[in-house]
Motif scaffolding. Sequence first.
Motif, mmCIF file in Angstrom:
data_model
loop_
_atom_site.group_PDB
_atom_site.id
_atom_site.type_symbol
_atom_site.label_atom_id
_atom_site.label_comp_id
_atom_site.label_asym_id
_atom_site.label_seq_id
_atom_site.Cartn_x
_atom_site.Cartn_y
_atom_site.Cartn_z
ATOM 1 N N ARG A 16 32.405 10.959 74.711
ATOM 2 C CA ARG A 16 31.085 11.489 75.090
ATOM 3 C C ARG A 16 31.231 12.760 75.923
ATOM 4 N N ALA A 17 32.210 12.752 76.828
ATOM 5 C CA ALA A 17 32.451 13.935 77.655
ATOM 6 C C ALA A 17 32.886 15.113 76.780
ATOM 7 N N LYS A 18 33.729 14.835 75.785
ATOM 8 C CA LYS A 18 34.134 15.892 74.855
ATOM 9 C C LYS A 18 32.928 16.451 74.115
ATOM 10 N N ALA A 19 32.032 15.562 73.695
ATOM 11 C CA ALA A 19 30.849 16.002 72.957
ATOM 12 C C ALA A 19 29.967 16.900 73.821
ATOM 13 N N LEU A 20 29.846 16.578 75.088
ATOM 14 C CA LEU A 20 29.011 17.381 75.984
ATOM 15 C C LEU A 20 29.603 18.760 76.247
ATOM 16 N N ASN A 21 30.925 18.850 76.263
ATOM 17 C CA ASN A 21 31.597 20.098 76.623
ATOM 18 C C ASN A 21 32.059 20.912 75.415
ATOM 19 N N GLU A 22 31.814 20.405 74.227
ATOM 20 C CA GLU A 22 32.306 21.084 73.025
ATOM 21 C C GLU A 22 31.296 22.127 72.531
ATOM 22 N N PRO A 23 31.742 23.390 72.376
ATOM 23 C CA PRO A 23 30.822 24.423 71.909
ATOM 24 C C PRO A 23 30.558 24.361 70.393
ATOM 25 N N LEU A 24 31.468 23.779 69.638
ATOM 26 C CA LEU A 24 31.306 23.734 68.182
ATOM 27 C C LEU A 24 30.555 22.469 67.757
ATOM 28 N N GLU A 25 29.516 22.661 66.967
ATOM 29 C CA GLU A 25 28.655 21.551 66.571
ATOM 30 C C GLU A 25 29.404 20.470 65.790
ATOM 31 N N ASN A 26 30.243 20.881 64.840
ATOM 32 C CA ASN A 26 30.938 19.881 64.034
ATOM 33 C C ASN A 26 31.880 19.026 64.891
ATOM 34 N N ARG A 27 32.509 19.621 65.879
ATOM 35 C CA ARG A 27 33.384 18.846 66.761
ATOM 36 C C ARG A 27 32.577 17.938 67.684
ATOM 37 N N ARG A 28 31.367 18.363 68.074
ATOM 38 C CA ARG A 28 30.483 17.501 68.866
ATOM 39 C C ARG A 28 30.105 16.261 68.059
ATOM 40 N N LYS A 29 29.769 16.480 66.786
ATOM 41 C CA LYS A 29 29.397 15.361 65.924
ATOM 42 C C LYS A 29 30.553 14.369 65.776
ATOM 43 N N ILE A 30 31.733 14.904 65.617
ATOM 44 C CA ILE A 30 32.917 14.048 65.487
ATOM 45 C C ILE A 30 33.128 13.240 66.770
ATOM 46 N N ALA A 31 32.985 13.881 67.913
ATOM 47 C CA ALA A 31 33.169 13.187 69.191
ATOM 48 C C ALA A 31 32.109 12.111 69.393
ATOM 49 N N ILE A 32 30.879 12.387 68.985
ATOM 50 C CA ILE A 32 29.815 11.383 69.112
ATOM 51 C C ILE A 32 30.102 10.192 68.201
ATOM 52 N N LYS A 33 30.544 10.463 66.977
ATOM 53 C CA LYS A 33 30.895 9.374 66.065
ATOM 54 C C LYS A 33 32.068 8.564 66.617
ATOM 55 N N ALA A 34 33.029 9.241 67.214
ATOM 56 C CA ALA A 34 34.170 8.541 67.808
ATOM 57 C C ALA A 34 33.711 7.659 68.970
ATOM 58 N N ALA A 35 32.817 8.169 69.791
ATOM 59 C CA ALA A 35 32.301 7.376 70.917
ATOM 60 C C ALA A 35 31.575 6.139 70.405
#
Length: 76
Positions: A16-35
């Motif tokens: 979740r922390a990665k998703a909040l701090n990630e500037p790239l949308e696709n990487r945010r989505k991946i981090a949210i799915k991982a969480a």
Amino acid sequence: MRMSPTQCREQAELQRAKALNEPLENRRKIAIKAATAWEAEAVLSEKREAKSRPRDKVDIAIMMEFAMEEAELARA
């Protein structure tokens, strides 16, 4: 090796922390799915732990009572 619910929730929080701090949308989505996946694993881990915990004396007494009732019903 199975992870404990605590470890799974820690990993979910990291994602979740990665998703909040990630500037790239696709990487945010991946981090949210991982969480989300880590949270699901935490729930499953809790269920596994609940099944593997030793039963206390009251639980055993109840189980014995049910088993005796079933045996009596089978004889009748």
